[in-house]
Structures are given as C-alpha cells and as structure tokens.
Design a protein around this motif. Structure first.
Motif, PDB file in Angstrom:
ATOM      1  N   TYR A  21       0.884  -1.198  -0.012  1.00  0.00           N
ATOM      2  CA  TYR A  21      -0.066   0.079  -0.066  1.00  0.00           C
ATOM      3  C   TYR A  21       0.961   1.341   0.098  1.00  0.00           C
ATOM      4  O   TYR A  21       2.078   1.360   0.556  1.00  0.00           O
ATOM      5  CB  TYR A  21      -0.941   0.135   1.174  1.00  0.00           C
ATOM      6  CG  TYR A  21      -1.881  -1.082   1.235  1.00  0.00           C
ATOM      7  CD1 TYR A  21      -2.988  -1.115   0.545  1.00  0.00           C
ATOM      8  CD2 TYR A  21      -1.663  -2.148   2.182  1.00  0.00           C
ATOM      9  CE1 TYR A  21      -3.917  -2.046   0.489  1.00  0.00           C
ATOM     10  CE2 TYR A  21      -2.493  -3.063   2.005  1.00  0.00           C
ATOM     11  CZ  TYR A  21      -3.708  -3.109   1.427  1.00  0.00           C
ATOM     12  OH  TYR A  21      -4.812  -4.362   1.355  1.00  0.00           O
ATOM     13  N   ALA A  22       0.415   2.182  -0.574  1.00  0.00           N
ATOM     14  CA  ALA A  22       0.974   3.784  -0.457  1.00  0.00           C
ATOM     15  C   ALA A  22       0.915   4.189   0.862  1.00  0.00           C
ATOM     16  O   ALA A  22      -0.077   3.963   1.545  1.00  0.00           O
ATOM     17  CB  ALA A  22       0.413   4.458  -1.641  1.00  0.00           C
ATOM     18  N   GLN A  23       1.920   4.909   1.266  1.00  0.00           N
ATOM     19  CA  GLN A  23       1.985   5.431   2.645  1.00  0.00           C
ATOM     20  C   GLN A  23       0.912   6.410   2.981  1.00  0.00           C
ATOM     21  O   GLN A  23       0.104   6.280   3.802  1.00  0.00           O
ATOM     22  CB  GLN A  23       3.351   6.361   2.711  1.00  0.00           C
ATOM     23  CG  GLN A  23       3.522   6.568   4.181  1.00  0.00           C
ATOM     24  CD  GLN A  23       4.866   7.158   4.487  1.00  0.00           C
ATOM     25  OE1 GLN A  23       5.508   7.613   3.566  1.00  0.00           O
ATOM     26  NE2 GLN A  23       5.224   7.439   5.609  1.00  0.00           N
ATOM     27  N   THR A  24       0.199   7.184   1.823  1.00  0.00           N
ATOM     28  CA  THR A  24      -0.815   7.919   1.933  1.00  0.00           C
ATOM     29  C   THR A  24      -1.966   7.239   2.239  1.00  0.00           C
ATOM     30  O   THR A  24      -3.103   7.598   3.122  1.00  0.00           O
ATOM     31  CB  THR A  24      -1.007   8.832   0.810  1.00  0.00           C
ATOM     32  OG1 THR A  24      -0.794   8.117  -0.513  1.00  0.00           O
ATOM     33  CG2 THR A  24       0.094   9.953   0.802  1.00  0.00           C
ATOM     34  N   GLN A  25      -2.348   6.044   1.445  1.00  0.00           N
ATOM     35  CA  GLN A  25      -3.329   5.049   1.780  1.00  0.00           C
ATOM     36  C   GLN A  25      -3.433   4.638   3.219  1.00  0.00           C
ATOM     37  O   GLN A  25      -4.564   4.697   3.888  1.00  0.00           O
ATOM     38  CB  GLN A  25      -3.519   3.916   0.573  1.00  0.00           C
ATOM     39  CG  GLN A  25      -4.521   3.198   0.663  1.00  0.00           C
ATOM     40  CD  GLN A  25      -4.613   1.943  -0.178  1.00  0.00           C
ATOM     41  OE1 GLN A  25      -3.301   1.972  -1.225  1.00  0.00           O
ATOM     42  NE2 GLN A  25      -5.477   1.628  -0.582  1.00  0.00           N
ATOM     43  N   VAL A  26      -2.250   4.278   3.574  1.00  0.00           N
ATOM     44  CA  VAL A  26      -2.348   3.506   5.010  1.00  0.00           C
ATOM     45  C   VAL A  26      -2.444   4.934   5.968  1.00  0.00           C
ATOM     46  O   VAL A  26      -3.442   4.393   6.834  1.00  0.00           O
ATOM     47  CB  VAL A  26      -0.822   3.194   5.205  1.00  0.00           C
ATOM     48  CG1 VAL A  26      -0.682   2.803   6.882  1.00  0.00           C
ATOM     49  CG2 VAL A  26      -0.444   1.921   4.386  1.00  0.00           C
TER      50      VAL A  26
ATOM     51  N   GLU B  42      -4.654   7.414   5.634  1.00  0.00           N
ATOM     52  CA  GLU B  42      -6.115   7.629   5.399  1.00  0.00           C
ATOM     53  C   GLU B  42      -6.907   6.746   6.124  1.00  0.00           C
ATOM     54  O   GLU B  42      -7.784   6.697   6.531  1.00  0.00           O
ATOM     55  CB  GLU B  42      -6.204   7.827   4.009  1.00  0.00           C
ATOM     56  CG  GLU B  42      -5.683   9.113   3.330  1.00  0.00           C
ATOM     57  CD  GLU B  42      -5.756   9.353   1.591  1.00  0.00           C
ATOM     58  OE1 GLU B  42      -6.554   8.108   1.112  1.00  0.00           O
ATOM     59  OE2 GLU B  42      -5.436  10.045   1.180  1.00  0.00           O
ATOM     60  N   ALA B  43      -6.454   5.133   5.883  1.00  0.00           N
ATOM     61  CA  ALA B  43      -7.220   4.366   6.334  1.00  0.00           C
ATOM     62  C   ALA B  43      -7.252   4.233   7.906  1.00  0.00           C
ATOM     63  O   ALA B  43      -8.132   3.998   8.604  1.00  0.00           O
ATOM     64  CB  ALA B  43      -6.826   2.814   5.807  1.00  0.00           C
TER      65      ALA B  43
ATOM     66  N   HIS C  98      -0.911  -0.513   8.809  1.00  0.00           N
ATOM     67  CA  HIS C  98      -0.915  -1.392   7.464  1.00  0.00           C
ATOM     68  C   HIS C  98      -1.957  -2.550   8.002  1.00  0.00           C
ATOM     69  O   HIS C  98      -2.836  -2.576   6.717  1.00  0.00           O
ATOM     70  CB  HIS C  98       0.261  -1.958   7.374  1.00  0.00           C
ATOM     71  CG  HIS C  98       1.561  -0.991   6.637  1.00  0.00           C
ATOM     72  ND1 HIS C  98       1.927  -0.026   7.369  1.00  0.00           N
ATOM     73  CD2 HIS C  98       1.754  -0.827   5.303  1.00  0.00           C
ATOM     74  CE1 HIS C  98       2.795   0.687   6.659  1.00  0.00           C
ATOM     75  NE2 HIS C  98       2.419   0.210   5.535  1.00  0.00           N
TER      76      HIS C  98
ATOM     77  N   THR D 142      -5.330  -0.949   7.154  1.00  0.00           N
ATOM     78  CA  THR D 142      -5.604  -0.593   5.596  1.00  0.00           C
ATOM     79  C   THR D 142      -5.953  -1.905   5.112  1.00  0.00           C
ATOM     80  O   THR D 142      -7.038  -2.058   4.363  1.00  0.00           O
ATOM     81  CB  THR D 142      -4.349  -0.088   5.197  1.00  0.00           C
ATOM     82  OG1 THR D 142      -3.829   1.006   5.799  1.00  0.00           O
ATOM     83  CG2 THR D 142      -4.479   0.086   3.644  1.00  0.00           C
TER      84      THR D 142
ATOM     85  N   ASP E  84      -9.729  -2.833   3.211  1.00  0.00           N
ATOM     86  CA  ASP E  84      -9.914  -3.502   1.986  1.00  0.00           C
ATOM     87  C   ASP E  84     -10.601  -4.457   1.872  1.00  0.00           C
ATOM     88  O   ASP E  84     -11.607  -4.899   0.820  1.00  0.00           O
ATOM     89  CB  ASP E  84      -8.317  -3.795   1.293  1.00  0.00           C
ATOM     90  CG  ASP E  84      -7.973  -2.593   0.719  1.00  0.00           C
ATOM     91  OD1 ASP E  84      -8.570  -1.354   0.840  1.00  0.00           O
ATOM     92  OD2 ASP E  84      -6.741  -2.640   0.051  1.00  0.00           O
TER      93      ASP E  84
END
Length: 61
Positions: free
Chosen positions: A12-17, A19-20, A37, A40, A44
C-alpha cells in the motif's frame, strides 16, 4: 507462511495507509505504523463484496 500460502502479501502507498488509519478511536493519534498497515488491509477486505474473499476452509492442502 507465505510460501505455504497461509498469508498473502499486500503493498500500500503510505498515504493510503495513513488515510485508512485516520479515523482511529485515539484522539490526535493514529495507530502505530505496523497497525496502520493491518487496518488498511482490513478495510480493503471488508470493502469487498460478500463471497469474494479467500475462505480458508475451501483451500486444499
């Protein structure tokens, strides 16, 4: 565990982690990076339609 197909790898991209993990119950602090992580991945998996996940009982070992 990965070689025996007991777990799957996910990236996962750091920003996605971040945000989740943002809606954390801890005010002003999110979970630790390792936990973020996991959050995230859980988000998903929970977002997938029913029946699309991996069912451990259906795997043939």
């Amino acid at each position: 565990m990965y070689d025996n197909k007991l777990v799957e790898a996910a990236a996962y991209a750091q920003t996605q982690v971040f945000e989740a993990a943002a809606p954390s119950p801890r005010p002003k602090k999110g979970p630790a990076p390792q936990s973020a992580h996991s959050v995230t991945r859980a988000v998903d998996e929970a977002s997938k339609p029913a029946g699309s996940g991996v069912n451990a009982s259906s795997s043939s070992a």
